[in-house]
Design an enzyme around this catalytic site. Structure first.
Site, PDB file in Angstrom:
ATOM      1  N   TYR A 140      62.029  74.881  86.621  1.00  0.00           N
ATOM      2  CA  TYR A 140      62.484  75.456  87.884  1.00  0.00           C
ATOM      3  C   TYR A 140      63.971  75.729  87.725  1.00  0.00           C
ATOM      4  O   TYR A 140      64.808  74.844  87.877  1.00  0.00           O
ATOM      5  CB  TYR A 140      62.213  74.485  89.044  1.00  0.00           C
ATOM      6  CG  TYR A 140      62.793  74.923  90.368  1.00  0.00           C
ATOM      7  CD1 TYR A 140      62.693  76.245  90.793  1.00  0.00           C
ATOM      8  CD2 TYR A 140      63.445  74.015  91.195  1.00  0.00           C
ATOM      9  CE1 TYR A 140      63.237  76.648  92.006  1.00  0.00           C
ATOM     10  CE2 TYR A 140      63.979  74.408  92.413  1.00  0.00           C
ATOM     11  CZ  TYR A 140      63.872  75.722  92.803  1.00  0.00           C
ATOM     12  OH  TYR A 140      64.420  76.122  94.007  1.00  0.00           O
ATOM     13  N   ASP A 181      59.558  79.147  87.818  1.00  0.00           N
ATOM     14  CA  ASP A 181      60.426  79.999  88.624  1.00  0.00           C
ATOM     15  C   ASP A 181      61.754  80.125  87.889  1.00  0.00           C
ATOM     16  O   ASP A 181      62.546  79.183  87.831  1.00  0.00           O
ATOM     17  CB  ASP A 181      60.623  79.353  90.002  1.00  0.00           C
ATOM     18  CG  ASP A 181      61.537  80.150  90.911  1.00  0.00           C
ATOM     19  OD1 ASP A 181      62.064  81.190  90.474  1.00  0.00           O
ATOM     20  OD2 ASP A 181      61.728  79.734  92.071  1.00  0.00           O
ATOM     21  N   HIS A 287      56.274  81.453  97.693  1.00  0.00           N
ATOM     22  CA  HIS A 287      55.880  82.024  96.400  1.00  0.00           C
ATOM     23  C   HIS A 287      54.356  82.064  96.323  1.00  0.00           C
ATOM     24  O   HIS A 287      53.660  81.386  97.085  1.00  0.00           O
ATOM     25  CB  HIS A 287      56.399  81.164  95.246  1.00  0.00           C
ATOM     26  CG  HIS A 287      57.890  81.141  95.098  1.00  0.00           C
ATOM     27  ND1 HIS A 287      58.547  81.685  94.024  1.00  0.00           N
ATOM     28  CD2 HIS A 287      58.861  80.623  95.901  1.00  0.00           C
ATOM     29  CE1 HIS A 287      59.852  81.505  94.155  1.00  0.00           C
ATOM     30  NE2 HIS A 287      60.057  80.856  95.296  1.00  0.00           N
TER      31      HIS A 287
END
Length: 485
Positions: A140, A181, A287
């Site tokens: 992330y 991400d 998301h």
């Protein structure tokens, strides 16, 4: 064949709701599930949210801020890894860890802890049936505004650590898959904002991503150790394949978003890549999940590595109970008597305590009985009150003058309608929103929260969700500052 899925859930406990963890994972229908932004700490997870039947789980939590960031990787038992660790630098590694830590050679421990202190990476290593090793990197990546130089510096430092670790693993002969991400769009095709208004030169984040990935038009170069964007490799011209939308502007309903969630594979895995896609119909976060399918078979390890949540003391049956912290002490009367107190003296003291307690209760009951009633504080109209003598001297004894003064003291109150108007003038309430120019619909009230000259100012905008300019169902260009009087 294995199916790997990645999803920024924006809060693990929130996306689970009332479901058990295994129900949530089964619904995603994947062999290995990587989630980002779990926003939880170890002590906030119970057995039902940390351990799932049929899976083994590997977490990394933020050490710098509570309930922030965090990633987790869930593997079916058929895909149990042989090694697992949290972090990119190796500063947090322990037994059963993945190898190759090039950044340790030229970086201080303080900086290594800063990179891995926010719980942004979990690495798991798998043995394939043909003997090859595959390392899955679940990340992330940090978000940073362009004007926040300190945060942007940390983001680029994290990017550099990720790239160096992946290249080192590839140099060691391991196959690498990076999921998560990345908080960056590779091209303008991946952003609804940039397709309408090109931003000019690429920023530092996109420049890094382009150095990390093999461009679609670029010939494979195994010596460069560049990774491949699995989705763009199979769908080079697909537009509006976004994975993240703003919840503030309800942009998901108009599909006005960005593609910042990726699954990247090493060039050696290209022949095994069979499918890759996005899942915009799966809700629960800002998301949506992305997935990839690889035509490889994993050989499950005999037991999970040490990072697995099933080894946590609170779930492995090794944690002490609260009662174990206390011991029962038996009072010895003979010992107490040897210190100068006989058994008769002890019993006499007990009787004295009981007698004093009963006396206190009786006095309390008598006090309650003597307490005045609530009605005694109020005087009826017929009751006569004695006025002290000194007050009587101040009164007018003439009844005629007294009646006149009483008439003069009468104040005329306005009617209920007039009173309502006065209250409305005093308490005006919020300003009625104007109608937007494009749809003639009531606007919504907003406030500037970004630091700058307009911080704290309030304004009206169209209430419809954000969208492309040609979309009539999307927000119009109406904007109006609210003037404070």
């Amino acid at each position: 064949m294995i199916r790997i899925l990645s999803w920024n859930v924006n809060g693990l406990r929130a996306v689970l709701g009332k479901r058990q963890l295994h129900e949530f994972l089964d619904g995603l229908k994947a062999d290995i599930i990587c989630v980002q932004e779990t926003k939880t700490t170890k002590d906030q997870l119970d057995c039902s949210s940390a351990i799932a039947d049929g899976y083994n789980a590997y977490f990394s939590f933020s050490r710098s801020k509570m309930g922030y960031s965090g990633v987790a990787t869930f593997c079916r038992k058929e895909c149990t890894p042989v090694a697992a660790e949290e972090g990119l630098t190796g500063i947090l590694s322990r037994t059963d860890a993945v190898c190759c830590y090039p950044i340790q050679n030229d970086t201080s421990n303080e900086l290594l802890l800063e990179i891995d202190g926010e719980g942004r990476a979990v690495l798991t290593e798998y043995t394939l049936q043909d003997g090859k090793s595959l390392v899955l990197v679940n990340v992330y990546c940090p978000r940073a505004d362009a004007d926040n130089t300190e945060r942007l510096e940390y983001k680029l430092m994290f990017y550099n650590a990720l790239q160096r670790r992946c290249q080192s693993l590839q140099q060691a002969g391991k196959w690498v898959v990076v999921v998560g991400d990345l908080n960056c769009c590779y091209g303008k095709i991946d952003s609804a904002y940039e397709e309408e208004e090109p931003c000019g030169e690429d920023g530092p984040s996109r420049n890094w991503l382009k150095s990390f990935l093999l461009d679609n038009g670029e010939p494979p170069a195994c010596s460069s150790y560049k990774l491949v964007d699995s989705f763009r490799h199979l769908h080079p011209d697909t537009r509006q394949a976004y994975t993240c939308w703003s919840t503030l502007t309800s942009a998901r309903s108009t599909n006005y978003g960005t593609r910042i969630d990726y699954i990247l594979v090493g060039q050696e895995l290209m022949p095994y890549l069979t499918d890759a896609g996005v899942m915009p119909d799966v809700y629960g976060s800002d998301h949506c999940p992305v997935y990839v399918e690889l035509c490889v078979n994993v050989k499950a390890a005999n037991k999970p590595p040490a990072l697995c949540s099933s080894y946590w003391p609170e779930f492995a049956g090794k944690q002490k109970t609260l009662s174990a912290c206390f011991t029962i002490v038996k009072q010895d009367v003979a010992k107490r008597s040897s210190e100068g107190q006989s058994q008769d003296e002890i019993s006499a003291k007990k009787k004295l305590k009981v007698a004093s307690l009963s006396t206190a209760r009786k006095s309390l009951k008598q006090g309650v009985d003597k307490q005045k009633k609530l009605s005694s504080f109020f005087v009826t109209n017929n009751s006569k009150q004695e006025i002290p003598c000194q007050d009587k001297l101040l009164l007018n004894t003439n009844p005629a003058q007294d009646s006149v003064s009483q008439k003069e003291e009468v104040v005329s109150l306005p009617s209920s309608k007039g009173l309502s108007k006065e209250w409305q003038q005093l308490l005006k309430g919020p300003q009625r929103p104007p109608l937007c120019e494009g749809h003639r619909e009531p606007c919504v009230h907003r406030k500037v929260k970004k630091d700058g000259p307009n911080f704290g100012k309030e304004f009206f905008v169209c209430a419809r969700p954000a969208g492309s300019k040609g979309n009539t169902a999307a927000r119009c260009n109406h904007f109006q500052w609210i003037e404070k009087k």
